[in-house]
Motif scaffolding. Sequence first.
Motif: not given
Length: 133
Positions: A104-113
């Motif tokens: 599959g295709k899975f998103e990774f990300y930075c959740d800083k805000k």
Amino acid sequence: MIVKVLALLLALSLSVIPGEWKEKRYVARPDEDGVQRVRIKAGSYYYDPNYIVVKMGVPVELILIRESAVIPHNIVLEMPGVSVREELDPEEEVRVRFTPKEVGKFEFYCDKKFLFFPSHREKGMWGILEVTP
Ligand SMILES: [Cu+2]
């Protein structure tokens, strides 16, 4: 004092205008020890590469290097049987190991805000991990 604060907020808001997200693809190949190693630069506000192709059932090691000393970044990745959440360190590489169990295709990300500003993810700090059979 208030002028300084406003000037700082203005400077920050100008520095966080969302950039274009351009795909930087990397197709992993297993090393001699059978691990698919991927070196990723994590900066403000991007991952490079940001589109990573790996094979299912083969161990993956993400080696993350945080480029910015001041702005904090992390990586979040959720996929079947894998849950990653790691703070990144400007001094040291952070290694994340897992074995993808499903295609599959899975998103990774930075959740800083920061305060009311858009999240790092909204500013382009995300990528795709594609797991192929
Ligand atoms: Cu970030």
